[in-house]
Design an enzyme around this catalytic site. Structure first.
Site, PDB file in Angstrom:
ATOM      1  N   GLU A  47       0.531  -0.804   0.345  1.00  0.00           N
ATOM      2  CA  GLU A  47       0.324  -0.176  -0.358  1.00  0.00           C
ATOM      3  C   GLU A  47       1.117   1.198   0.194  1.00  0.00           C
ATOM      4  OE1 GLU A  47      -2.487  -0.272   3.951  1.00  0.00           O
ATOM      5  OE2 GLU A  47      -0.861   1.326   4.562  1.00  0.00           O
ATOM      6  N   GLN A  58      -5.182   5.193   0.066  1.00  0.00           N
ATOM      7  CA  GLN A  58      -4.740   3.999   0.085  1.00  0.00           C
ATOM      8  C   GLN A  58      -4.735   3.542  -1.229  1.00  0.00           C
ATOM      9  OE1 GLN A  58      -6.157   0.504   2.023  1.00  0.00           O
ATOM     10  NE2 GLN A  58      -4.407   0.405   3.250  1.00  0.00           N
ATOM     11  N   HIS A  82     -12.079  -0.846  -0.491  1.00  0.00           N
ATOM     12  CA  HIS A  82     -12.696  -0.445   0.695  1.00  0.00           C
ATOM     13  C   HIS A  82     -12.843   0.614   1.103  1.00  0.00           C
ATOM     14  CE1 HIS A  82      -8.836  -1.611   1.268  1.00  0.00           C
ATOM     15  NE2 HIS A  82      -8.807  -0.872   3.109  1.00  0.00           N
ATOM     16  N   GLU A 132     -13.608  -1.729   6.633  1.00  0.00           N
ATOM     17  CA  GLU A 132     -12.520  -1.756   7.470  1.00  0.00           C
ATOM     18  C   GLU A 132     -12.410  -0.548   8.583  1.00  0.00           C
ATOM     19  OE1 GLU A 132      -8.586  -1.090   5.333  1.00  0.00           O
ATOM     20  OE2 GLU A 132      -7.512  -1.712   7.493  1.00  0.00           O
TER      21      GLU A 132
HETATM   22  N1  CMX Z   1     -16.405  -4.706  -2.192  1.00  0.00           N
HETATM   23  C1  CMX Z   1     -17.114  -4.735  -2.761  1.00  0.00           C
HETATM   24  N2  CMX Z   1     -17.794  -6.001  -2.716  1.00  0.00           N
HETATM   25  C2  CMX Z   1     -17.386  -7.554  -2.678  1.00  0.00           C
HETATM   26  C3  CMX Z   1     -15.112  -6.828  -2.845  1.00  0.00           C
HETATM   27  C4  CMX Z   1     -15.284  -5.472  -2.578  1.00  0.00           C
HETATM   28  N3  CMX Z   1     -14.310  -5.475  -2.179  1.00  0.00           N
HETATM   29  N4  CMX Z   1     -15.021  -8.162  -3.106  1.00  0.00           N
HETATM   30  C5  CMX Z   1     -15.947  -8.892  -3.004  1.00  0.00           C
HETATM   31  N5  CMX Z   1     -16.976  -8.417  -2.823  1.00  0.00           N
HETATM   32  C6  CMX Z   1     -18.087  -9.390  -3.265  1.00  0.00           C
HETATM   33  C7  CMX Z   1     -17.963  -9.998  -4.721  1.00  0.00           C
HETATM   34  O1  CMX Z   1     -18.114  -9.516  -5.590  1.00  0.00           O
HETATM   35  C8  CMX Z   1     -18.915 -11.281  -4.198  1.00  0.00           C
HETATM   36  O2  CMX Z   1     -20.222 -11.126  -4.456  1.00  0.00           O
HETATM   37  P1  CMX Z   1     -21.762 -11.503  -5.514  1.00  0.00           P
HETATM   38  O3  CMX Z   1     -21.358 -12.747  -4.737  1.00  0.00           O
HETATM   39  O4  CMX Z   1     -22.700 -11.182  -5.418  1.00  0.00           O
HETATM   40  O5  CMX Z   1     -20.221 -12.316  -6.518  1.00  0.00           O
HETATM   41  C9  CMX Z   1     -18.857 -11.516  -3.169  1.00  0.00           C
HETATM   42  O6  CMX Z   1     -18.602 -10.364  -2.504  1.00  0.00           O
HETATM   43  C10 CMX Z   1     -17.767 -12.751  -2.560  1.00  0.00           C
HETATM   44  O7  CMX Z   1     -16.957 -12.376  -3.122  1.00  0.00           O
HETATM   45  P2  CMX Z   1     -15.390 -13.209  -3.651  1.00  0.00           P
HETATM   46  O8  CMX Z   1     -14.871 -12.699  -4.939  1.00  0.00           O
HETATM   47  O9  CMX Z   1     -16.062 -14.984  -3.617  1.00  0.00           O
HETATM   48  O10 CMX Z   1     -14.461 -13.116  -2.883  1.00  0.00           O
HETATM   49  P3  CMX Z   1     -14.527 -13.864  -1.127  1.00  0.00           P
HETATM   50  O11 CMX Z   1     -15.701 -14.202  -0.783  1.00  0.00           O
HETATM   51  O12 CMX Z   1     -13.243 -14.783  -1.678  1.00  0.00           O
HETATM   52  O13 CMX Z   1     -14.036 -12.699  -0.486  1.00  0.00           O
HETATM   53  C11 CMX Z   1     -13.531 -11.022   0.995  1.00  0.00           C
HETATM   54  C12 CMX Z   1     -14.395 -11.241  -0.545  1.00  0.00           C
HETATM   55  C13 CMX Z   1     -14.149  -9.204   1.407  1.00  0.00           C
HETATM   56  C14 CMX Z   1     -14.537 -11.484   1.921  1.00  0.00           C
HETATM   57  C15 CMX Z   1     -12.344 -10.670   0.922  1.00  0.00           C
HETATM   58  O14 CMX Z   1     -11.730 -10.201   0.195  1.00  0.00           O
HETATM   59  C16 CMX Z   1     -11.444  -9.803   2.682  1.00  0.00           C
HETATM   60  O15 CMX Z   1     -11.285 -10.964   3.398  1.00  0.00           O
HETATM   61  N6  CMX Z   1     -11.426  -9.463   2.278  1.00  0.00           N
HETATM   62  C17 CMX Z   1     -10.464  -8.240   3.266  1.00  0.00           C
HETATM   63  C18 CMX Z   1      -9.144  -8.546   3.646  1.00  0.00           C
HETATM   64  C19 CMX Z   1      -9.243  -7.513   2.965  1.00  0.00           C
HETATM   65  O16 CMX Z   1      -9.519  -6.894   1.565  1.00  0.00           O
HETATM   66  N7  CMX Z   1      -7.519  -6.926   2.332  1.00  0.00           N
HETATM   67  C20 CMX Z   1      -6.733  -6.431   1.767  1.00  0.00           C
HETATM   68  C21 CMX Z   1      -7.008  -5.112   2.135  1.00  0.00           C
HETATM   69  C22 CMX Z   1      -5.237  -4.504   2.878  1.00  0.00           C
HETATM   70  C23 CMX Z   1      -5.792  -3.005   4.163  1.00  0.00           C
HETATM   71  O17 CMX Z   1      -6.613  -2.282   3.637  1.00  0.00           O
HETATM   72  O18 CMX Z   1      -4.722  -2.951   4.469  1.00  0.00           O
HETATM   73 CO    CO Z   2      -7.756  -0.366   4.264  1.00  0.00          CO
END
Ligand code: CMX
Ligand code: CO
Length: 136
Positions: A47, A58, A82, A132
């Site tokens: 990041e 970010q 996010h 977050e």
């Molecule tokens: N914003 C909005 N919707 C999202 C999304 C996002 N960033 N990421 C996934 N989705 C939605 C998808 O579109 C999907 O929707 P549908 O079921 O309607 O298609 C659903 O959520 C499931 O998505 P997926 O592609 O199958 O992805 P996963 O379930 O494997 O993972 C999530 C999704 C959010 C649980 C995972 O990305 C996560 O744990 N994120 C948190 C950690 C992270 O993002 N870390 C990086 C940033 C670190 C930082 O900020 O420091």
């Molecule tokens: Co973040």
């Protein structure tokens, strides 16, 4: 009613393919400079934080193929990934959220970047927004 939990916008996160190019673009277009840069191994991302008043942009890029951001970029292309909301107590805010039926990703607070403590909330059931919670 829940007591107010969100105190400020901490950051708006934007997923990009090329972090150096995105940093250079913000510099050229808006005069933005990098306040902090870090590889967050746990999330498989690098990041760059650009300060905007008391908040940040970010810029995020994956450093591993199994990073959630890599998966998201493959599916959606570059864009807003996010929103980080600042809270005084991330454990208390997470508990309140779950107590009201919210779906958390993290069961408990965990380390974020720049020494923060964070918890992610699932976009499903949160108006399509990955949230977050950030405690500084
Ligand atoms: N914003 C909005 N919707 C999202 C999304 C996002 N960033 N990421 C996934 N989705 C939605 C998808 O579109 C999907 O929707 P549908 O079921 O309607 O298609 C659903 O959520 C499931 O998505 P997926 O592609 O199958 O992805 P996963 O379930 O494997 O993972 C999530 C999704 C959010 C649980 C995972 O990305 C996560 O744990 N994120 C948190 C950690 C992270 O993002 N870390 C990086 C940033 C670190 C930082 O900020 O420091
Ligand atoms: Co973040």
């Amino acid at each position: 009613m829940t007591a107010p939990q969100l105190t400020e916008i901490d950051h708006v996160a934007i997923a990009v393919h090329d972090l150096d190019a995105a940093v250079a673009w913000y510099g050229e277009m808006f005069g933005s400079t990098v306040a902090h840069r870090e590889v967050v191994e746990r999330d498989g991302v690098e990041e760059a934080l650009l300060k905007v008043a008391d908040s940040y942009v970010q810029l995020l890029t994956p450093v591993r193929d199994d990073s959630p951001v890599a998966k998201w970029l493959d599916k959606n292309g570059e864009g807003i990934h996010h929103v980080g909301y600042r809270v005084a107590d991330v454990g208390a805010a997470l508990d309140a959220f779950v107590a009201h039926g919210g779906r958390a990703i993290d069961a408990a607070p965990r380390p974020g970047s720049r020494g923060t403590t964070v918890a992610f909330l699932h976009p499903k059931g949160a108006y399509g927004t990955l949230i977050e919670l950030v405690q500084e």
